[in-house]
Motif scaffolding. Sequence first.
Motif, PDB file in Angstrom:
ATOM      1  N   MET A   1     -60.413  39.530 -12.631  1.00 36.76           N
ATOM      2  CA  MET A   1     -61.620  38.726 -12.850  1.00 36.76           C
ATOM      3  C   MET A   1     -61.948  37.964 -11.563  1.00 36.76           C
ATOM      4  O   MET A   1     -61.129  37.179 -11.099  1.00 36.76           O
ATOM      5  N   LYS A   2     -63.149  38.208 -11.013  1.00 38.07           N
ATOM      6  CA  LYS A   2     -63.525  37.538  -9.753  1.00 38.07           C
ATOM      7  C   LYS A   2     -64.459  36.371 -10.068  1.00 38.07           C
ATOM      8  O   LYS A   2     -65.462  36.541 -10.749  1.00 38.07           O
ATOM      9  N   THR A   3     -64.122  35.173  -9.568  1.00 40.34           N
ATOM     10  CA  THR A   3     -65.018  34.022  -9.684  1.00 40.34           C
ATOM     11  C   THR A   3     -64.974  33.306  -8.340  1.00 40.34           C
ATOM     12  O   THR A   3     -64.178  33.668  -7.461  1.00 40.34           O
ATOM     13  N   LYS A   4     -65.791  32.254  -8.207  1.00 41.67           N
ATOM     14  CA  LYS A   4     -65.747  31.505  -6.937  1.00 41.67           C
ATOM     15  C   LYS A   4     -64.359  30.923  -6.706  1.00 41.67           C
ATOM     16  O   LYS A   4     -63.946  30.718  -5.569  1.00 41.67           O
ATOM     17  N   ILE A   5     -63.638  30.636  -7.774  1.00 39.80           N
ATOM     18  CA  ILE A   5     -62.299  30.050  -7.632  1.00 39.80           C
ATOM     19  C   ILE A   5     -61.266  31.101  -7.202  1.00 39.80           C
ATOM     20  O   ILE A   5     -60.424  30.822  -6.336  1.00 39.80           O
ATOM     21  N   THR A   6     -61.328  32.307  -7.753  1.00 45.93           N
ATOM     22  CA  THR A   6     -60.370  33.328  -7.293  1.00 45.93           C
ATOM     23  C   THR A   6     -60.622  33.632  -5.814  1.00 45.93           C
ATOM     24  O   THR A   6     -59.688  33.846  -5.045  1.00 45.93           O
ATOM     25  N   GLU A   7     -61.910  33.622  -5.426  1.00 52.04           N
ATOM     26  CA  GLU A   7     -62.255  33.884  -4.015  1.00 52.04           C
ATOM     27  C   GLU A   7     -61.771  32.758  -3.113  1.00 52.04           C
ATOM     28  O   GLU A   7     -61.165  32.990  -2.068  1.00 52.04           O
ATOM     29  N   LEU A   8     -62.041  31.524  -3.547  1.00 53.02           N
ATOM     30  CA  LEU A   8     -61.671  30.346  -2.741  1.00 53.02           C
ATOM     31  C   LEU A   8     -60.163  30.267  -2.529  1.00 53.02           C
ATOM     32  O   LEU A   8     -59.690  29.982  -1.429  1.00 53.02           O
ATOM     33  N   LEU A   9     -59.407  30.538  -3.607  1.00 51.74           N
ATOM     34  CA  LEU A   9     -57.959  30.322  -3.543  1.00 51.74           C
ATOM     35  C   LEU A   9     -57.173  31.591  -3.213  1.00 51.74           C
ATOM     36  O   LEU A   9     -55.966  31.530  -2.967  1.00 51.74           O
ATOM     37  N   GLY A  10     -57.847  32.738  -3.228  1.00 56.27           N
ATOM     38  CA  GLY A  10     -57.150  33.992  -2.947  1.00 56.27           C
ATOM     39  C   GLY A  10     -56.158  34.362  -4.043  1.00 56.27           C
ATOM     40  O   GLY A  10     -55.039  34.803  -3.762  1.00 56.27           O
ATOM     41  N   ILE A  11     -56.565  34.156  -5.302  1.00 51.18           N
ATOM     42  CA  ILE A  11     -55.691  34.477  -6.439  1.00 51.18           C
ATOM     43  C   ILE A  11     -56.361  35.524  -7.328  1.00 51.18           C
ATOM     44  O   ILE A  11     -57.558  35.804  -7.187  1.00 51.18           O
ATOM     45  N   GLU A  12     -55.558  36.085  -8.247  1.00 56.08           N
ATOM     46  CA  GLU A  12     -56.040  37.194  -9.077  1.00 56.08           C
ATOM     47  C   GLU A  12     -56.729  36.706 -10.353  1.00 56.08           C
ATOM     48  O   GLU A  12     -57.767  37.210 -10.752  1.00 56.08           O
TER      49      GLU A  12
ATOM     50  N   THR B   1     -56.850  35.989 -19.777  1.00 60.47           N
ATOM     51  CA  THR B   1     -57.949  36.562 -18.999  1.00 60.47           C
ATOM     52  C   THR B   1     -58.536  37.778 -19.713  1.00 60.47           C
ATOM     53  O   THR B   1     -59.770  37.923 -19.791  1.00 60.47           O
ATOM     54  N   ALA B   2     -57.680  38.626 -20.257  1.00 60.04           N
ATOM     55  CA  ALA B   2     -58.183  39.828 -20.942  1.00 60.04           C
ATOM     56  C   ALA B   2     -59.023  39.425 -22.155  1.00 60.04           C
ATOM     57  O   ALA B   2     -60.103  39.989 -22.390  1.00 60.04           O
ATOM     58  N   GLU B   3     -58.550  38.430 -22.896  1.00 58.50           N
ATOM     59  CA  GLU B   3     -59.297  37.990 -24.088  1.00 58.50           C
ATOM     60  C   GLU B   3     -60.648  37.377 -23.688  1.00 58.50           C
ATOM     61  O   GLU B   3     -61.681  37.645 -24.302  1.00 58.50           O
ATOM     62  N   ALA B   4     -60.631  36.554 -22.625  1.00 62.51           N
ATOM     63  CA  ALA B   4     -61.878  35.927 -22.180  1.00 62.51           C
ATOM     64  C   ALA B   4     -62.880  36.991 -21.717  1.00 62.51           C
ATOM     65  O   ALA B   4     -64.073  36.937 -22.063  1.00 62.51           O
ATOM     66  N   GLU B   5     -62.381  37.972 -20.959  1.00 66.92           N
ATOM     67  CA  GLU B   5     -63.275  39.030 -20.455  1.00 66.92           C
ATOM     68  C   GLU B   5     -63.912  39.794 -21.613  1.00 66.92           C
ATOM     69  O   GLU B   5     -65.116  40.064 -21.619  1.00 66.92           O
ATOM     70  N   GLU B   6     -63.087  40.121 -22.592  1.00 66.22           N
ATOM     71  CA  GLU B   6     -63.558  40.869 -23.762  1.00 66.22           C
ATOM     72  C   GLU B   6     -64.633  40.067 -24.508  1.00 66.22           C
ATOM     73  O   GLU B   6     -65.689  40.592 -24.876  1.00 66.22           O
TER      74      GLU B   6
END
Length: 315
Positions: A1-12, A300-305
Amino acid sequence: MKTKITELLGIEYPIVQGAMAWIAEHHLAAAVSKAGGLGIIAGGAAPVDYIRDEIRKAREITDKPLGMNIMLLSPNADDLAQLAIDEKIEVLTTGAGNPGKYMAAWKNAGIKIMPVVASVALAKRMERAGADAVIAEGMEGGGHIGELTTMPLVPQVVDALSIPVIAAGGIAEGRGMAASFMLGAEGVQCGTVFLASNECCISDKYKELVLKATDISTVVTGRPSGHPVRSLKTPMARKCLELEKENTDASLEELEKATAGSLRKAVQDGNYEEGTFMSGQIAGMLRELRPCEDILKGMTAEAEELLKNAYKRFE
Ligand SMILES: Cc1cc2nc3c(=O)[nH]c(=O)nc-3n(C[C@H](O)[C@H](O)[C@H](O)COP(=O)(O)O)c2cc1C
């Protein structure tokens, strides 16, 4: 899941494990970071040497981004601020104070700064001071809290700022995560759900109480002192409420004595009578211990769904 936070922090996964004094040490923080979230080592009022050791032990387990939390009013804040730079911490979360005087040095060191806020006014001040994101924390959460709940706080902070907002307080599964994204958040911070993780090194009694909790098992103490804390309704919490109600010099003195070191008694000794078992309201949903990796993946999987299919519910 890509968000501004995953981009900012370099996390999955856009999930931050909240700082928890005496609890968020290297086993927990490293497990969360290794699994693709952001693990945070809680600075609290711990000695600098101890925190340095915790950071280094976490680095032995994973080379993924790692965070640290500094309570700015704590007497060792200056030393921890420098430690974060020396140990090349990737992300700092801050609480209880204004990080303004450290900001330039942290930025020069390439550290991302995410203050925890409980109001729009503080969030705006933090953005002006140079924060990269803020963590908007509602009073459903465990530990020290503000007055607003997550649902009204997050969208108002989102509307007031142009930097990304992380929602915290009452989030432990995909539904809460999806709701946070609908409110405009770009990530979530969770504390209580990680108390029920395999890697969390708290006493068995603490875990047992969290897993047994229901929707009404927590209570807020400390309002008269201006430092409200949410914890499980144990003998210590009841005693605090009684002494606060008495509200005499003698009762307040007794209160101070009784609560000193009481979180540590819960975490390390599982002392049911004298411990303060901090926990959020969402403990009522936690029924089993899980590895941190399962918590991150499952949420994350539940939220995406849910987000992908939400429209179907209203067709
Ligand atoms: C046991 C416990 C201790 C906490 N200690 C701290 C702390 O030392 N510093 C801090 O910034 N937040 C602290 N928090 C707040 C968490 O970092 C996080 O924001 C909060 O738990 C989110 O709400 P939740 O409990 O509903 O997940 C604590 C929370 C808990 C449950």
